[in-house]
Design an enzyme around this catalytic site. Structure first.
Site, short mmCIF file in Angstrom:
data_model
loop_
_atom_site.label_atom_id
_atom_site.label_comp_id
_atom_site.label_asym_id
_atom_site.label_seq_id
_atom_site.Cartn_x
_atom_site.Cartn_y
_atom_site.Cartn_z
N HIS A 149 0.87 -1.18 0.00
CA HIS A 149 0.00 0.00 0.00
C HIS A 149 0.91 1.23 0.00
O HIS A 149 2.04 1.17 0.50
CB HIS A 149 -0.84 -0.05 1.28
N ASP A 226 3.06 -4.77 7.95
CA ASP A 226 1.87 -3.95 7.83
C ASP A 226 0.65 -4.86 7.96
O ASP A 226 0.33 -5.61 7.03
CB ASP A 226 1.89 -3.23 6.46
N GLN A 229 -4.58 -4.95 6.75
CA GLN A 229 -5.62 -5.79 6.15
C GLN A 229 -5.66 -7.18 6.79
O GLN A 229 -6.57 -7.96 6.49
CB GLN A 229 -5.38 -5.94 4.64
N LYS A 252 -10.33 -0.60 10.73
CA LYS A 252 -10.58 -1.73 9.85
C LYS A 252 -10.96 -2.98 10.64
O LYS A 252 -11.32 -4.00 10.08
CB LYS A 252 -9.35 -2.01 8.97
N CYS A 390 -4.95 2.81 -3.46
CA CYS A 390 -3.70 3.31 -2.90
C CYS A 390 -2.58 2.30 -3.10
O CYS A 390 -1.73 2.11 -2.23
CB CYS A 390 -3.84 3.68 -1.42
#
Lengths: 432, 150
Positions: A149, A226, A229, A252, A390
């Protein structure tokens, strides 16, 4: 320069697969009950039942979160760590409790390793600016992957530009999987940090983190993961992964916007200079000398988002009560069902077909541009994301300007995916 | 007619599938690139301008149906017009897609472009409908930067 100690890997290197998660036991948790926990889902959009499939952008919030925030402001609001009065003590306790909830969610050893931030983006910026600026010098390498991302590209680009270091990018194959041999080859004596996503937001790919981290640690390179998600879809155990940093955004994972967390190994965080200066992050200040506070407060300058932390704590308790194994299995069921149903539509091509995926189905149609599809689906009450997500380098890799992306959450059903498929068919009729 | 039918009028769908003037005119002496970072739409508009007259115009690139049809119909509308007339047309077109120009009289000048009236019910699509126009304007003004709708 602080270098990492070698990290022995005691666990076997197989990846924990979401598919291996136990199937939900019959009748529990009841999906209708879960849907009722989210008040926003009860509404109609353009006269149709709302089908919210844009969870990769942000998830909806359960009553538990909404009420926790309201209750905090109605009953406990005060600033933390400074008052002797009752409300300040309560607010401080609520904030501390939220931190312990995040710690337990990520299975970290110590609450001091959990730094509250605005979200995954700020967490990555913190590591790039604090750890990165202290350890990356001219001629050094920072290694990322081609599926990141923008928020896991740009902070490193900024760092590399400032330090005249090189940003190396490990390539992916046509299915959206990291090319592990290339990745391994790119880890060299000048590699100072590796930043890699757990789950790709544009492709859904689940990266083989244990193998990645094992390879990095063999060369004493720390790894930032990261988890923006991944946190909503997979059980995360930072100790089992042995990652050095793990970041995610609360919004999220059913929490409020504006709050997220950075996990860092205590030894690393201890060795790092502060990110921002201000209140709460200091122990004592004179005009000559400031002594920084202990972890994690050293990295939390200024009055934090106390209500946000309380809301995040409530969100993580909510999903933990459902059980992350259930959450993962439910998400996998939806993804498998959606992959078959959407993939079977003539003229539709799936973007991202990795063997391990979670949460996200990205696709393009020969007949309708993603943007037009998004508009037509919206009129059917179906909310999806269209665009580059993104992740413009990912779009470039696949030679497309944009995709349509459906992303799932605990409250989604197969019926939601049926509505998506019907909406795509309708768009194909319009553009047939 | 539903709002969706009004947006995707037959003439718009037809132009999006078979855009006119989708080419670079040989005598191109002005061009500009337009980009909508939100959705990735990207067009180049080519102009052959002599004095005040737009002798030829074409475009290339990729985008959604609305942006493609708008680019196609724009080229038909401004070809042979003066720069001033093209600017006036853009002004009226912009008024139309943002909810103005409600009466048939106000729409006379727009001709076939009046088909884009339905865009006004979809505010997020206004940028799609106007991307090619902004790009043309930029080419006429001789600007070098990529036009961005953001």
């Amino acid at each position: 320069m602080t270098r990492l100690a070698h990290h022995p890997i005691s666990e076997p290197l197989q990846e924990a697969s979401a598919q291996e998660a136990s199937a939900p036991s019959a009748g529990f948790p009841d999906i209708e009950r879960i849907r009722r926990d989210f008040p926003i889902l009860g509404q109609r959009v353009h006269g149709k039942r709302l089908v919210y499939l844009d969870n990769g952008a942000t998830s909806q919030k359960p009553w538990a979160v909404i009420r926790a925030i309201t209750r905090y402001y109605e009953q406990d609001n005060a600033n933390i760590h400074r008052g002797v009065h009752t409300l300040s003590v309560r607010a401080t306790e609520a904030h501390d409790a939220a931190r312990r909830t995040v710690q337990s969610f990520l299975h970290a050893a110590d609450a001091r390793e959990m730094v509250f931030v605005r979200g995954a983006t700020e967490a990555i910026n913190l590591v790039a600016q604090s750890y990165g600026r202290a350890h990356v010098a001219a001629g050094d390498d920072v290694l990322i992957t081609a599926m990141e991302h923008h928020s896991n590209i740009v902070p490193w680009q900024m760092l590399c530009e400032e330090k005249q270091a090189r940003l190396r990018v490990a390539p992916i194959n046509d299915r959206g999987e990291l090319l592990m041999e290339e990745f391994e080859r790119l880890i060299g004596p000048r590699t100072r940090i590796i930043a890699v996503t757990h789950v790709s937001n544009a492709l859904g790919t689940v990266n083989p983190l244990r193998r990645i981290i094992h390879l990095a640690h063999q060369q004493n390179v720390p790894v930032l993961v990261d988890g923006a998600q991944a946190a909503p879809h997979l059980p995360v155990d930072v100790q089992a992964l042995d990652c050095d940093f793990y970041v995610f955004s609360g919004h999220k994972v059913y929490g409020p916007t504006g709050i997220g967390a950075l996990y860092g190994k205590a030894a690393l965080l201890d060795s790092m200079p502060p990110y921002q200066g201000g209140g709460d992050m200091i122990r004592s200040v004179t005009f000559e000398k400031t002594t920084y506070n202990e972890l994690p407060f050293k990295f939390e300058a200024g009055t934090p988002d106390i209500a946000g932390a309380v809301g995040l704590g409530a969100a993580l308790e909510y999903v933990s009560e459902l059980g992350m194994d259930y959450v993962a299995a439910h998400g996998q069921d939806l993804l498998t069902y959606a992959t078959e149903a959407v993939g079977a539509i003539p003229g539709v091509r799936l973007i991202g077909t990795a063997s391990q995926r979670a949460g996200v189905l990205s696709f393009v149609s020969d007949h309708v541009h993603p943007h037009d599809l998004g508009t037509i689906l919206d009129r059917e009450g179906v909310a999806i994301r269209t665009g580059h997500h993104c992740a413009q380098p990912v779009m470039d890799r696949f030679g497309i300007p944009a995709t349509a992306r459906a992303s799932f959450a605990v409250y989604n059903t197969r019926e939601d995916i049926d509505a998506l498929v019907e909406g795509i068919a309708k768009a194909h009729e319009v553009f047939g | 007619m539903t709002e969706l039918d009004e947006l995707y009028q037959e003439v718009i769908l037809e132009h999006s599938k078979a855009p006119r003037n989708y080419r670079r005119p040989e005598a191109t002496n002005r061009s500009a690139e337009g980009y909508n970072p939100l959705c990735g739409d990207r067009f180049t508009v080519f102009l052959d301008v002599e004095g005040d007259a737009i002798r030829d115009i074409g475009f290339q690139g990729s985008g959604c149906a609305i942006s493609r049809a708008s680019a196609s119909m724009m080229t038909q509308s401004v070809k042979g017009k003066s720069k001033e007339e093209a600017a006036r047309l853009f002004e009226e077109f912009h008024r139309l897609v943002t909810g103005g120009a409600k009466t048939p009289e106000e729409r006379t000048i727009l001709g076939k472009l009046a088909a884009f009236a339905g865009v006004s019910k979809f505010p997020v699509r206004v940028k799609c409908a106007t991307l090619a126009w902004h790009t043309m304007q930029s080419a006429l003004e001789g600007k070098q930067d990529v036009v961005s709708t953001e």
